[in-house]
Every structure is written in C-alpha cells, then in structure tokens.
Design an enzyme around this catalytic site. Structure first.
Site, PDB file in Angstrom:
ATOM      1  N   GLU A 263       0.817  -1.352   0.106  1.00  0.00           N
ATOM      2  CA  GLU A 263       0.000   0.159  -0.277  1.00  0.00           C
ATOM      3  C   GLU A 263       0.655   1.626   0.024  1.00  0.00           C
ATOM      4  O   GLU A 263       0.593   2.147  -0.354  1.00  0.00           O
ATOM      5  CB  GLU A 263      -0.687   0.191   1.362  1.00  0.00           C
ATOM      6  CG  GLU A 263      -2.499  -0.937   0.872  1.00  0.00           C
ATOM      7  CD  GLU A 263      -1.611  -2.485   1.934  1.00  0.00           C
ATOM      8  OE1 GLU A 263      -0.240  -2.975   2.002  1.00  0.00           O
ATOM      9  OE2 GLU A 263      -2.571  -3.354   1.624  1.00  0.00           O
TER      10      GLU A 263
ATOM     11  N   LYS B 168     -17.141  -0.683   6.609  1.00  0.00           N
ATOM     12  CA  LYS B 168     -17.869  -1.685   5.746  1.00  0.00           C
ATOM     13  C   LYS B 168     -19.552  -1.721   5.543  1.00  0.00           C
ATOM     14  O   LYS B 168     -19.862  -1.905   4.662  1.00  0.00           O
ATOM     15  CB  LYS B 168     -17.013  -3.481   6.586  1.00  0.00           C
ATOM     16  CG  LYS B 168     -17.428  -4.226   5.062  1.00  0.00           C
ATOM     17  CD  LYS B 168     -17.097  -5.069   5.931  1.00  0.00           C
ATOM     18  CE  LYS B 168     -17.116  -6.753   4.826  1.00  0.00           C
ATOM     19  NZ  LYS B 168     -16.406  -7.554   5.214  1.00  0.00           N
TER      20      LYS B 168
ATOM     21  N   PHE C 180     -10.848  -6.537  14.696  1.00  0.00           N
ATOM     22  CA  PHE C 180     -10.258  -7.230  13.407  1.00  0.00           C
ATOM     23  C   PHE C 180     -10.243  -6.226  12.611  1.00  0.00           C
ATOM     24  O   PHE C 180     -10.591  -5.351  11.659  1.00  0.00           O
ATOM     25  CB  PHE C 180     -10.432  -8.519  12.806  1.00  0.00           C
ATOM     26  CG  PHE C 180      -9.556  -9.137  11.699  1.00  0.00           C
ATOM     27  CD1 PHE C 180      -8.356 -10.070  12.228  1.00  0.00           C
ATOM     28  CD2 PHE C 180     -10.036  -9.422  10.378  1.00  0.00           C
ATOM     29  CE1 PHE C 180      -7.459 -10.289  11.809  1.00  0.00           C
ATOM     30  CE2 PHE C 180      -8.834  -9.753   9.753  1.00  0.00           C
ATOM     31  CZ  PHE C 180      -7.769 -10.582  10.482  1.00  0.00           C
ATOM     32  N   GLN C 181      -8.298  -6.316  12.320  1.00  0.00           N
ATOM     33  CA  GLN C 181      -7.936  -4.978  11.343  1.00  0.00           C
ATOM     34  C   GLN C 181      -8.444  -3.927  11.321  1.00  0.00           C
ATOM     35  O   GLN C 181      -9.216  -3.163  10.669  1.00  0.00           O
ATOM     36  CB  GLN C 181      -7.988  -5.360   9.712  1.00  0.00           C
ATOM     37  CG  GLN C 181      -7.455  -6.853   9.458  1.00  0.00           C
ATOM     38  CD  GLN C 181      -7.245  -7.532   8.419  1.00  0.00           C
ATOM     39  OE1 GLN C 181      -8.318  -6.973   7.305  1.00  0.00           O
ATOM     40  NE2 GLN C 181      -5.904  -7.734   7.295  1.00  0.00           N
TER      41      GLN C 181
ATOM     42  N   MET D 224      24.366   9.886   1.230  1.00  0.00           N
ATOM     43  CA  MET D 224      24.622  10.947   1.576  1.00  0.00           C
ATOM     44  C   MET D 224      24.541  10.631   2.829  1.00  0.00           C
ATOM     45  O   MET D 224      25.459  12.212   3.818  1.00  0.00           O
ATOM     46  CB  MET D 224      22.908  11.597   1.340  1.00  0.00           C
ATOM     47  CG  MET D 224      22.583  13.006   1.706  1.00  0.00           C
ATOM     48  SD  MET D 224      23.926  14.192   1.427  1.00  0.00           S
ATOM     49  CE  MET D 224      22.761  14.102  -0.273  1.00  0.00           C
TER      50      MET D 224
HETATM   51  C1  LIG Z   1      12.723   5.999   4.827  1.00  0.00           C
HETATM   52  C2  LIG Z   1      13.858   6.586   5.074  1.00  0.00           C
HETATM   53  N1  LIG Z   1      14.928   6.167   6.001  1.00  0.00           N
HETATM   54  C3  LIG Z   1      15.609   6.887   6.491  1.00  0.00           C
HETATM   55  C4  LIG Z   1      16.360   7.976   5.424  1.00  0.00           C
HETATM   56  C5  LIG Z   1      17.442   8.754   5.853  1.00  0.00           C
HETATM   57  N2  LIG Z   1      18.425   9.114   4.727  1.00  0.00           N
HETATM   58  C6  LIG Z   1      18.500  10.302   3.855  1.00  0.00           C
HETATM   59  S1  LIG Z   1      19.625  10.289   2.834  1.00  0.00           S
HETATM   60  C7  LIG Z   1      19.865   8.413   3.192  1.00  0.00           C
HETATM   61  C8  LIG Z   1      20.922   7.484   2.419  1.00  0.00           C
HETATM   62  C9  LIG Z   1      20.412   6.972   0.962  1.00  0.00           C
HETATM   63  O1  LIG Z   1      21.308   5.941   0.778  1.00  0.00           O
HETATM   64  P1  LIG Z   1      20.622   5.494  -1.306  1.00  0.00           P
HETATM   65  O2  LIG Z   1      19.678   4.608  -1.328  1.00  0.00           O
HETATM   66  O3  LIG Z   1      21.859   4.541  -1.295  1.00  0.00           O
HETATM   67  O4  LIG Z   1      21.481   6.877  -1.895  1.00  0.00           O
HETATM   68  P2  LIG Z   1      22.636   7.723  -2.154  1.00  0.00           P
HETATM   69  O5  LIG Z   1      22.766   8.459  -0.756  1.00  0.00           O
HETATM   70  O6  LIG Z   1      24.055   6.822  -2.031  1.00  0.00           O
HETATM   71  O7  LIG Z   1      22.787   8.054  -3.414  1.00  0.00           O
HETATM   72  C10 LIG Z   1      19.070   7.670   3.828  1.00  0.00           C
HETATM   73  C11 LIG Z   1      19.567   6.574   4.952  1.00  0.00           C
HETATM   74  C12 LIG Z   1      15.118   8.255   4.831  1.00  0.00           C
HETATM   75  N3  LIG Z   1      15.383  10.092   4.211  1.00  0.00           N
HETATM   76  N4  LIG Z   1      14.196   7.589   4.254  1.00  0.00           N
END
Ligand SMILES: Cc1ncc(C[n+]2csc(CCOP(=O)(O)OP(=O)(O)O)c2C)c(N)n1
Lengths: 168, 572
Positions: B55, B167, B117-118, B476
């Site tokens: 979803e 529902k 439920f749910q 990042m």
């Molecule tokens: C759902 C979620 N969890 C954690 C983060 C924190 N976060 C921001 S950038 C990043 C790294 C992303 O790594 P990748 O997908 O390999 O992309 P890259 O930065 O290497 O291009 C994380 C963990 C986020 N933005 N979203």
C-alpha cells in the site's frame, strides 16, 4: 504574551481534535481551552488561551484558519472584550470557619453550591485574575479540589457576523 | 450511467462519484473491508485499477501520477494494516502539497472502537498529515463527502485527503442523486492577490538593481510556467529554483542559475546572498533552502507570493506578502511593471560567479562518476524526460545535472525526503506520461525500500528505465558521517550485504544490465531509451565514497559553502 483566540468551527466529527492536533503538532502552547455551542446550529465556539510572540500568534491564527472546519478566527486580545472563567472550589473548613469561608465567597460574589460537614463547594465566576485571587485567599483553609472551566471571552458591543450562506 | 434517483449501495455510489470526478486510475490493494468495492470494480470499465504490491507503493504511485499530471491521485486500501501502510505516502504528499484522495476501508460502524479485527483509527492517525479527513458513517453522506474530498485535495494549496469507509456503510443503500454544488463554510482559497500589494511589488522589482526570482513548486502546481517565463524574459531576471521548482523554467536557459540551498550552485547561493530584491514565488523558505535564516538574502527586499497564508512570515519575515495563486499574481505583476530593471551589472557579477565555481567533477581513474551518468542522461534525452529521483546523494546530483525543460518532469520527495519514493512514483507517472521517457533514479539503499513494485511495472508493461546508482553505501548519510561525525561509518556500508541487483531485476522479469565503465554508459542508456515494450533496469556501479558538492552545512550561512572535498575551502 497571553492571547485569547476565539474560533468558530463547524460542528463536525473531529473538529475539536483537529484544533488540538494542530497546536501539538506545531508546538504551540495551550493554557486553556473551552468549547460550547453557539447561537447558530452546527457551529461551535472554542476559546483558546495561548501565548507567544507576534510571529507565533500570527501563525496560530493562520493555521487555525487553514483548518477546513474553521469558519472564523478572532484574536480577542486585539479587541475590547470580556473574559470570564468559572471555578468550582471545594474548601475544607473546621468548626467555626464556615462563616469566614462564606464571607470570602460573598466578597467574590460567588455562591455556595454544596456543603457537607467537612467541606464546602463554592462557585465563583469572573476574569481569571479574580479566580486566582479567590484561590489565594481560600488557600489557608485547605483547598480540596478545584475545577476551572478555562476562559471564555466575547467582544464588547459589536456582534460577530457570519457570511450569509452559513447562517441558514 | 445509472439514472438519478435510484437505490444504490455505498460501493455503487463510490464508483458513480469517481466517474463524476473523471478518475482514470485507482492505485490500490484489496482486503476484507473493501471487498464490496472490489466486487463492483469487477464490472467497471471507465477507470483502471492498478494493483500495487504494497500500500505504500500504491500511495507513492498516486503521488507520481498526481505530480506528473496535476490531477488528483486516488488510492484505495483496506482497513487496519492496509490503511497504516499508506501513512508514509500520505505524509509525503502532505509535505509536498500533492493532491491525493486516499480511500481506506474501515470495520463496520458498530465495531469502531472495539479493537475489531483489522481496525485502526486511520482518521486519528492521519489527522496531522492530511489537509482534511472524513469518516463516512452514513451512506447518504457518501456522495457529498467524496465530492468535498476531491475539491479540498485539489483546490488552494493541494494536499492529501483521507476518506474512511466503514464496511457496513458500503453495503447499505440509499437513493442516489449526484450531489449538487456545495459550500464548505470557512474554506475559500484566495486566488487573486491583493492589487495594491502587486502594484507595490511591481514597482520595487522595476527599481531593483540586483533582483532574483526564487521559484518553488507552487509555480508548477498553479501551471504558471508561461507567466513566469514572460516575467523573467521580458525583464531579463535571473532565476533560481528549489528542488520542487526545477522544471518551472528551462534548466538550459542562461537565465537559470540552477538550484539554490544546501546543495545548490555557487552562483545561485551567491545571488541569494547579494540580491537587493528577492521575489519568492510558490516557495516556502524551507530550512534546506535558507540555511541560517539571519544570513539568508540579508540585504534583500523580500516579496513572497504564495497561496497558503501560513507559508508567509512562517520562517522568514517578508516585506510584501501576496496571498494568491502564482499564475494570476505573476501575470498581474508582469502587467504592472512599467519599466524593466537595469540588470546589466548584476548579470556581469552573476556570470563571474558562474565562471568562478561551476558545477564540476573529475573524470579520473577512481571509477565511474554519478555526475557523468546523469549528465549523459540529460544530454541524451535533451532534458525532455520525466525523471523521478529517490532520496540521497543521487537525488542532489539529479537536481544539479539534469537540465529539465518542462514542469512536472522532476518528481522527487522533497519535504519528507522519503527513501523508496522513486520506484512506485515513476510507475504512477508512467501511466500518465506516454510521449516521453520516464526514468526512475535510485540509490542502492532506497531502491530496496519499494523494490517489490518492479513487479507492478512489469505486469503493466510500463517502459520505465530503473537506474540504480550503486555506490554500495547509504551515500548521503555516509557523507555526513565523513564530514560531521568523525568518520564513524556506522551502518552505512552495504558492500557485504547488497544483493545482486541484476539477478533480482531479472527474477522480477526485467531485462537488466550493469556496468562500472564510463564508456559503456551512453550505449546502455541509448538501448534502454529505445526499449519501449516494458521496464528495464540499469545498474551503474559508481565511485564508492564520493560526495555531493557544493554543500552548505545545516544552520550555516551560504558563505560557509564547502565546494571541495577534504580541503574544506571556505569561500568569500
Ligand atoms: C525512509 C527513509 N529512511 C531513512 C532516511 C535517511 N537517509 C537519507 S539519505 C539516506 C541514504 C540513501 O542511500 P542510497 O539510497 O544508497 O542513496 P545515495 O545517497 O547513496 O545516493 C538515508 C538513509 C530517509 N531519507 N528515508
């Protein structure tokens, strides 16, 4: 600075929650909140006492407006207005003290609304400062319990008006 | 069309309403509470139901569709876990002002509150992340509620609306009449800006010597790109765009300074620093844009145009607020400008900054550079593609290196920064965009967050190019660890754990290719662009420990911009 904000909201499911959620989500203060019906069916009035600097109050007013159920928001602090709060105060009394408590109640133009042989319950209305003053004076007797309504307020003179289609 | 004034069930009314709203696609996933709707869906031919595999995926698909078209994205899920799985997508849509209507099944009204439920209180859960939400207890209110939901989602500053459908309500019947016009007391978005404010703004802008347009996603949402172009071109105004604003003005134009903010270009940030009039259009002074508030456009007279009054004076106090729709206000502004500002000297200064520190990268022996992949992609597609980035370093590089020609072409999770956005959002976009390539760009981390939707892309034979920029790190976060956390690379190294992405994609039924060589990039991209019969996956194994520059650290002012690695050279 303290501000009193009056909000007219459509009386829908969750309207009150939405206001409260907005305050907590945005980290705004709520000192008191009270809700009641209005002269118009399906519209409720909330009075919120909050505080913050000009920018925060401006945001609060705008954020309240932004809620879909909100019909009107007025920062009453900016207008000539009346403030009232109601307090029910249960005060302990010992033998011989009852007259004294009743006297204080009279001075604050309150009523005795309940009594038993240990405590007496007073109803006092007025601006919040008056309630606080009454509580101070009553404190030495021993305050058993307090229920305060929170502030409600209304503009003096001028009537709050609604856009036409909302009145029906 | 069912004749008016007939008895219809809630589920039938649901579809009558969607027909009225001209809904083309529902992104959804069935379950117990919505069985009645799915029973009817079986015989519906005026819209297509797209089955996601999660979803959250369905919700991002609806976002991708809505961002690419400007139409309302529609989601349909069951109660409880189905509903809670949409929460991230709804929050994402709320932050980026994406019009969605999310229909959630709910347990029968008599059981609400019983821990049935749910059961989940999705109306309560989504209250702070929706523009509005509804629980429909009575079938007689269903049609009017759905109409309101679409209106609220798409008008003013758009946003997500949840409609919770118990529902028993869907099973019960009533006389159906298409709802009449309705009013929502107290909800009247203001579209036309205040004429005097506009006049004042126009005269300030005309007298400016160092004007700058700061353009956000609101310009794209209001369809104001033609008006923006006219204003900018007639007056030779420099433009910088936010992440959500990219595409509002052609990226290749000399007048575009590129993106501003944390990973913005040097010239854009210098322009902000030095402008004397800043005209913010449909932007909200987000902290990723402003950095240190007190150092943001310190000398500028600030004019702010936004449809949402709460956006004004929220982060930054402006001199002229104009509440209104960007399209109308920009057109009025153009009309009210009686002379053009004298900007020749300003352009000299801007071009100096542009030359002093352009976006650049080294093509050395260390390995394949993401910037090269993205620049090649931009050139090959001539800025015409719809590019859906995920979140991380690659997202910033997309914003820097892909030169977008059109609005609604750069789809990205800006406000919430949701990893896992790109794969499903690209799928949603691909249902609407048929004449241009749709390209999903992912990090190796985020790609794994909604990887299941590759099946959806394949099942519907959508010609999407899924690109993984594989640096084997949560890039990042790794960058921040290197710069600000003492090089403690805690849980960001995926080298030993990443799957073989090519094998994974092939298992999902996608042709898939990988390379770590620069000389293979163009060929792979060209082939993928020619592959129109379904999705493909390209994995680019890039330099592992690269960093995105320029960078303005959080809370720093733009003059503290870091432009190069290891030798954090302070500019100015
Ligand atoms: C759902 C979620 N969890 C954690 C983060 C924190 N976060 C921001 S950038 C990043 C790294 C992303 O790594 P990748 O997908 O390999 O992309 P890259 O930065 O290497 O291009 C994380 C963990 C986020 N933005 N979203």
């Amino acid at each position: 600075m303290k501000h009193i904000i009056s909000i007219h909201v459509a009386n829908t499911f969750g309207a009150f929650d939405r206001v409260a959620t907005m305050f907590s989500a945005k980290g705004f203060n709520i000192h008191s909140i009270s809700i009641g019906e209005t002269e118009i069916k399906d519209i409720s009035r909330m009075t919120i006492v909050t505080s913050g600097d000009g920018q925060i109050i401006d945001q609060i007013v705008k954020q309240l407006h932004r809620l879909i159920d909100t019909i009107k928001v007025v920062d009453l602090t900016e207008h000539d207005h009346l403030e009232r709060e109601l307090a029910l105060i249960a005060v302990n009394y010992k033998k011989g003290q009852l007259d004294e408590v009743k006297n204080i109640c009279d001075i604050f133009r309150g009523f005795v609304v309940d009594i038993n042989n240990k405590s007496v319950t007073l109803e006092i209305t007025g601006p919040p400062a008056k309630i606080s003053a009454a509580l101070n004076v009553l404190a030495p007797f021993g305050i058993k319990e307090i229920a305060r309504s929170g502030t409600i307020a209304i503009r003096r003179g001028e009537q709050v008006s609604y856009p036409k289609q909302e009145v029906a | 069309m069912k004749p008016a004034n007939t008895m219809l069930s809630g589920a039938e009314i649901f579809f009558e309403c969607l027909r009225e709203e001209k809904v083309e696609f529902i992104f959804g996933y069935p379950g117990g509470a919505t069985l009645k709707i799915y029973e009817k869906l079986h015989d519906i031919d005026f819209l297509q139901h797209i089955l996601s595999r999660h979803e959250q995926g369905a919700t991002h698909m609806a976002e991708g569709y809505a961002k690419a078209t400007g139409k309302v994205g529609v989601v349909l899920v069951t109660s409880g876990p189905g509903a809670t799985n949409t929460v991230t997508g709804i929050a994402d849509a709320y932050m980026d002002s994406v019009p969605l209507v999310v229909f959630t099944g709910q347990v029968p009204t008599a059981l609400i509150g019983n821990d049935a439920f749910q059961e989940a209180d999705i109306v309560g859960i989504t209250r702070p992340i929706t523009k509005h939400n509804f629980l429909v207890r009575d079938v007689r209110e269903l049609a009017a509620t759905i109409k309101k939901a679409f209106y609220i989602a798409s008008s003013g500053r758009p946003g997500p609306v949840v409609v919770d459908l118990p529902k028993d309500m869907l099973n019960s019947s009533c006389m159906y009449q298409p709802p009449e016009d309705f009013s929502i007391p107290g909800y009247k978005p203001n579209y036309s800006g205040h004429p005097n404010q506009i006049k004042k703004a126009a005269s300030i802008l005309a007298d400016a010597r160092r004007p700058l347009l700061y353009v956000g996603g609101g310009v794209i949402m209001s369809g104001a790109t033609a008006e923006l172009r006219e204003l900018a071109e007639k007056n030779n105004l420099p433009i910088t765009m936010t992440l959500q604003g990219l595409g509002a003005f052609p990226g290749q134009s000399e007048q575009s300074l590129g993106m501003l903010g944390m990973h913005g270009t040097y010239v854009a940030n210098q322009a902000v620093n030095n402008c004397d009039v800043l005209l913010a259009l449909g932007a909200r002074f987000d902290d990723r844009v402003t950095g240190k508030i007190s150092a943001f456009a310190p000398d500028a007279y600030k004019i702010h145009v936004d449809i949402d009054p709460t956006a004004i004076d929220k982060n930054i106090i402006v001199d002229i607020p104009i509440v209104g729709d960007a399209k109308r206000v920009i057109a009025e502004l153009s009309r009210a400008m009686h002379k053009t500002p004298r900007v020749n000297e300003w352009w000299q200064q801007l071009n100096g900054w542009r030359a002093e520190c352009p976006l650049s990268y080294d093509m050395d022996s260390s390995g394949l550079k993401t910037e090269y992949v993205l620049e090649t992609l931009s050139d090959l597609t001539r800025g015409e593609a719809v590019v859906v980035s995920d979140v991380g370093q690659h997202q910033m590089w997309v914003a820097q290196y892909y030169k977008f020609n059109h609005p609604r072409s750069h789809l990205s999770s800006g406000g919430l920064g949701t990893m896992g956005f790109s794969v499903p959002a690209a799928i949603g976009a691909a249902f609407a965009v048929k004449d241009r390539p749709v390209i999903s760009i992912n990090g190796d981390g985020g790609f794994q967050m909604n990887i299941q939707e590759l099946v959806t892309a394949r099942a519907y034979k959508l010609p999407i190019i899924f690109i993984i920029i594989n640096n084997s790190f949560l890039g990042m976060v790794r960058q921040w660890q290197e710069l600000f956390h003492d090089e403690k690379y805690s849980f960001t190294d995926l080298r030993d754990s990443n799957p073989d992405f090519v094998k994974v994609a092939r298992a999902f039924g996608l042709p898939a290719y990988t390379t770590d060589r620069a000389d293979e990039v163009e060929g792979l991209l060209k082939n993928a662009l020619n592959h129109r019969q379904g999705p493909v996956l390209l994995e680019f194994k890039v330099v592992k420990e690269d960093m995105v520059f320029p960078m303005v650290p959080t809370g720093a002012s733009i003059s503290d911009m870091i432009v190069k690695r290891l030798n954090p050279q302070r500019m100015v």
